[in-house]
Design a protein around this motif. Structure first.
Motif, short mmCIF file in Angstrom:
data_model
loop_
_atom_site.label_atom_id
_atom_site.label_comp_id
_atom_site.label_asym_id
_atom_site.label_seq_id
_atom_site.Cartn_x
_atom_site.Cartn_y
_atom_site.Cartn_z
N SER A 56 10.60 116.96 -94.58
CA SER A 56 9.48 117.81 -94.17
C SER A 56 8.14 117.31 -94.74
CB SER A 56 9.72 119.26 -94.58
OG SER A 56 9.79 119.37 -95.99
N ARG A 57 8.18 116.56 -95.83
CA ARG A 57 6.92 116.05 -96.38
C ARG A 57 6.80 114.52 -96.27
NH1 ARG A 57 9.63 118.10 -101.21
NH2 ARG A 57 10.60 116.36 -102.34
N PHE A 58 7.68 113.92 -95.50
CA PHE A 58 7.69 112.46 -95.37
C PHE A 58 6.48 111.99 -94.55
CE2 PHE A 58 8.75 108.47 -93.36
CZ PHE A 58 9.37 107.75 -94.37
N ARG A 59 5.67 111.15 -95.15
CA ARG A 59 4.53 110.55 -94.46
C ARG A 59 4.14 109.27 -95.18
NH1 ARG A 59 -0.93 109.93 -94.13
NH2 ARG A 59 -1.83 110.12 -92.03
N VAL A 60 4.02 108.19 -94.44
CA VAL A 60 3.66 106.91 -95.02
C VAL A 60 2.14 106.85 -95.20
CG1 VAL A 60 3.74 104.40 -94.79
CG2 VAL A 60 5.63 105.80 -93.90
N GLY A 61 1.70 106.86 -96.45
CA GLY A 61 0.27 106.81 -96.75
C GLY A 61 -0.22 105.39 -96.99
N ARG A 62 -1.50 105.29 -97.24
CA ARG A 62 -2.09 103.97 -97.43
C ARG A 62 -1.51 103.28 -98.67
NH1 ARG A 62 -6.10 102.11 -94.82
NH2 ARG A 62 -6.71 104.20 -94.13
N SER A 63 -1.31 104.04 -99.75
CA SER A 63 -0.75 103.43 -100.96
C SER A 63 0.69 102.96 -100.73
CB SER A 63 -0.80 104.42 -102.12
OG SER A 63 -0.02 105.57 -101.84
N ASP A 64 1.44 103.68 -99.87
CA ASP A 64 2.79 103.25 -99.54
C ASP A 64 2.77 101.91 -98.82
OD1 ASP A 64 3.94 105.69 -100.53
OD2 ASP A 64 3.33 106.66 -98.66
N VAL A 65 1.86 101.78 -97.86
CA VAL A 65 1.72 100.52 -97.13
C VAL A 65 1.40 99.38 -98.09
CG1 VAL A 65 0.35 99.27 -95.41
CG2 VAL A 65 1.08 101.63 -94.95
N GLU A 77 -2.65 94.52 -94.08
CA GLU A 77 -2.93 94.70 -92.66
C GLU A 77 -1.73 94.33 -91.79
OE1 GLU A 77 -5.27 91.00 -94.10
OE2 GLU A 77 -4.83 93.06 -94.78
N ASP A 78 -0.83 93.48 -92.31
CA ASP A 78 0.37 93.14 -91.53
C ASP A 78 1.29 94.35 -91.36
OD1 ASP A 78 -0.53 90.57 -91.40
OD2 ASP A 78 1.11 89.67 -92.54
N LEU A 79 1.20 95.28 -92.30
CA LEU A 79 2.08 96.46 -92.25
C LEU A 79 1.34 97.72 -91.78
CD1 LEU A 79 3.35 94.45 -94.51
CD2 LEU A 79 4.81 96.42 -94.99
N ALA A 80 0.14 97.53 -91.23
CA ALA A 80 -0.67 98.66 -90.78
C ALA A 80 0.04 99.58 -89.80
CB ALA A 80 -1.98 98.15 -90.18
N PRO A 81 0.93 99.06 -88.91
CA PRO A 81 1.61 99.98 -87.99
C PRO A 81 2.40 101.09 -88.67
CG PRO A 81 1.87 97.73 -87.23
CD PRO A 81 1.25 97.66 -88.60
N LEU A 82 2.80 100.88 -89.92
CA LEU A 82 3.58 101.90 -90.64
C LEU A 82 2.70 103.05 -91.13
CD1 LEU A 82 5.86 99.59 -92.81
CD2 LEU A 82 6.62 101.08 -90.95
N HIS A 83 1.40 102.82 -91.28
CA HIS A 83 0.51 103.83 -91.85
C HIS A 83 0.49 105.10 -90.99
CE1 HIS A 83 -3.56 105.61 -92.83
NE2 HIS A 83 -2.90 105.66 -93.97
N GLY A 84 0.69 106.22 -91.62
CA GLY A 84 0.66 107.50 -90.91
C GLY A 84 1.99 107.93 -90.32
N LEU A 85 3.00 107.06 -90.41
CA LEU A 85 4.31 107.42 -89.86
C LEU A 85 4.87 108.62 -90.62
CD1 LEU A 85 6.37 106.17 -87.77
CD2 LEU A 85 7.57 105.26 -89.77
N SER A 86 5.26 109.64 -89.89
CA SER A 86 5.86 110.83 -90.50
C SER A 86 7.12 111.19 -89.73
CB SER A 86 4.88 112.00 -90.50
OG SER A 86 4.50 112.33 -89.18
N PHE A 87 7.87 112.14 -90.27
CA PHE A 87 9.12 112.53 -89.62
C PHE A 87 8.88 113.76 -88.75
CE2 PHE A 87 13.17 114.72 -89.23
CZ PHE A 87 14.00 113.68 -88.84
N ASP A 88 9.10 113.62 -87.45
CA ASP A 88 8.95 114.76 -86.54
C ASP A 88 10.21 114.94 -85.69
OD1 ASP A 88 8.76 112.70 -84.71
OD2 ASP A 88 6.65 113.05 -84.23
N GLY A 89 11.34 114.55 -86.24
CA GLY A 89 12.58 114.60 -85.49
C GLY A 89 13.40 115.85 -85.71
N GLU A 90 14.65 115.76 -85.29
CA GLU A 90 15.62 116.86 -85.36
C GLU A 90 16.74 116.48 -86.31
OE1 GLU A 90 17.08 118.99 -81.71
OE2 GLU A 90 19.00 118.09 -82.31
N VAL A 91 17.24 117.47 -87.03
CA VAL A 91 18.40 117.27 -87.89
C VAL A 91 19.44 118.34 -87.57
CG1 VAL A 91 19.28 117.19 -90.26
CG2 VAL A 91 17.00 116.30 -89.75
N ARG A 92 20.66 117.89 -87.34
CA ARG A 92 21.81 118.79 -87.23
C ARG A 92 22.71 118.48 -88.41
NH1 ARG A 92 24.53 116.66 -83.72
NH2 ARG A 92 25.98 118.36 -83.27
#
Length: 448
Positions: A56-65, A77-92
């Motif tokens: 619920s709090r998973f988010r890739v921030g700038r420091s993570d990148v 900058e090579d890993l910029a696509p990961l910035h801002g990635l968060s979890f918005d999926g479903e869990v069963r």
């Protein structure tokens, strides 16, 4: 440091590749245990609540990148696509406290492929450790046959965080308390503890130590009586209890030696002193095997404190668990590696009377008289319900244990129930396997 970077490096490299290739369609991963460890008749599902907190709090921030880039020795900058990635999926998932068996998914994650991949390591770490410890602790509860158990594991667990997790899952399966002060406050578990041998050694005599302890702690106290000579320690404790008018709620603790024989002699000495209400607590290298032996021998022990072997799940400290892709973009997938075959498609576990389980597909009708174990606990990256309570998980555990076949409850040589695959899951597995074998040249595999 962000928990996002607590992951294996290959999760990062795969997620980045998926993003570069625009592979963002929904993927379903299934987390399951291939085989139960030796000496286990069941597992207790645990770790789901902290796993949902993480997602619920998973988010890739700038420091993570930046940390990922440093690990890969590449510019951020090579890993910029990961910035801002968060979890918005479903869990069963199987709710905490329920019993599970080999091959059954404890949880399934459905999310855009990069998201579902990047959370793998953290989920496995949380669920596997806590399920392993909860299963060990549950066997101690069965061995205790109604006698209270207390978690003393913090000083021997694999780090303070693991100690907190151990205290929590021990309470989940019915432990009466924990020595871990932080965990007691965080999870609402009664705190429990006595004294160490060093306390007794710091005074000129045991009697001085016991009297000093009782002066500082006027409520019910427990004296550790085996620092020198246990039988004399019991007599000394009895004298202090009598002189100070202490009795009900107080206890003595035996921490070494032949606990059964010592308990019989201690009980006789306490009873002779008119202290029938003073309890005997046993500790010292105990787990379900030691507790079971003492209970079966009729040792007059009122409560048990267990630590090292339980908090580390010493005889089965890991689970042969996996987090495997079972569907991508609506296409069922599976692994054909020798000894690591997986079944395709999102799944459900249908539990019949006596823990007769059927592993089927998530969208198939449940068999008559069976109930589905997995339920939706997260949708759109948000919990579907408020956080679960330990009391609710404990109630589920107690209900499942009551329905468990006697052979699976045994401490020595348990026989676990074996789930079966549904007709639809078996058929889908055959179809997908044949499709893969045709595509890869007849199903030839390379060992390794």
């Amino acid at each position: 440091m962000s928990q996002v970077t607590t992951t294996d490096l290959y999760e990062v490299t795969m997620a980045l590749s998926y993003l570069r290739e625009d592979m963002r369609a929904p993927a379903t991963f299934s987390l399951f245990v291939r085989d139960l460890p030796p000496g286990r008749g069941f597992l207790v599902a645990a770790g789901l609540e902290p796993a949902l907190d993480h997602l619920s709090r998973f988010r890739v921030g700038r420091s993570d990148v930046e940390e990922f880039a440093t690990a890969l020795r590449r510019p951020p900058e090579d890993l910029a696509p990961l910035h801002g990635l968060s979890f918005d999926g479903e869990v069963r998932a199987v709710p905490e406290g329920r019993l599970v068996f080999a091959g059954e998914p404890l949880l399934e994650v459905t999310a855009p492929l990069p998201q579902a991949q990047l959370v793998e390591t953290y989920l496995l770490s949380l669920v596997c450790h806590q399920t392993a410890v909860a299963s060990k602790a549950a066997r101690c509860v069965l061995a205790g046959a109604g006698r209270p158990l207390v978690d003393f594991s913090l000083r021997r667990t694999h780090g303070p965080e693991a100690g907190g997790q151990a205290a929590r899952v021990c309470a989940l399966v019915g432990f009466a308390g924990t020595s871990n002060v932080a965990a007691a406050r965080r999870y609402g578990i009664p705190a429990a503890g006595t004294m160490a041998h060093s306390f007794v050694e710091a005074f000129d005599s045991e009697e001085q130590a016991f009297r000093a302890f009782a002066r500082t702690h006027p409520g019910p106290v427990t004296f550790l009586v085996d620092t020198y000579d246990t039988d004399r320690g019991v007599v000394t404790a009895a004298r202090v209890f009598t002189d100070l008018g202490l009795g009900p709620g107080c206890g003595i603790r035996l921490d070494s030696g032949d606990l059964g024989a010592l308990a019989h002699r201690a009980r006789a000495a306490l009873d002779a002193a008119g202290l029938r209400d003073v309890r005997i607590i046993a500790s010292g290298g105990l787990d379900e095997y030691g507790v079971d032996r003492l209970v079966r021998e009729g040792a007059p022990i009122d409560a048990y404190a267990v630590g090292t072997k339980v908090g580390t799940a010493a005889d089965a400290p890991y689970l042969d668990a996996a987090y495997k892709l079972v569907e991508y973009d609506g296409r069922p997938v599976m692994k054909l590696s020798p000894a690591k075959l997986t079944a395709p498609g999102p799944k459900q576990v249908f539990r019949g009377p006596g823990c007769r389980d059927v592993i089927g597909l998530a969208n198939e009708e449940r068999p008559e008289g069976a109930d589905p174990l997995l339920r939706t606990v997260m949708r759109g990256g948000l919990r579907t319900d408020p956080p679960d309570l330990l009391s609710a998980a404990r109630a589920r555990f107690e209900a499942d244990v009551a329905a468990l076949p006697e052979g699976a409850r045994r401490i020595e040589d348990p026989v676990p129930p074996v789930p079966v695959a549904s007709t639809r899951l078996t058929a889908l597995t055959t179809v997908v396997r044949h499709r893969i074998e045709r595509r890869t040249g007849g199903g030839r595999t390379v060992p390794g």
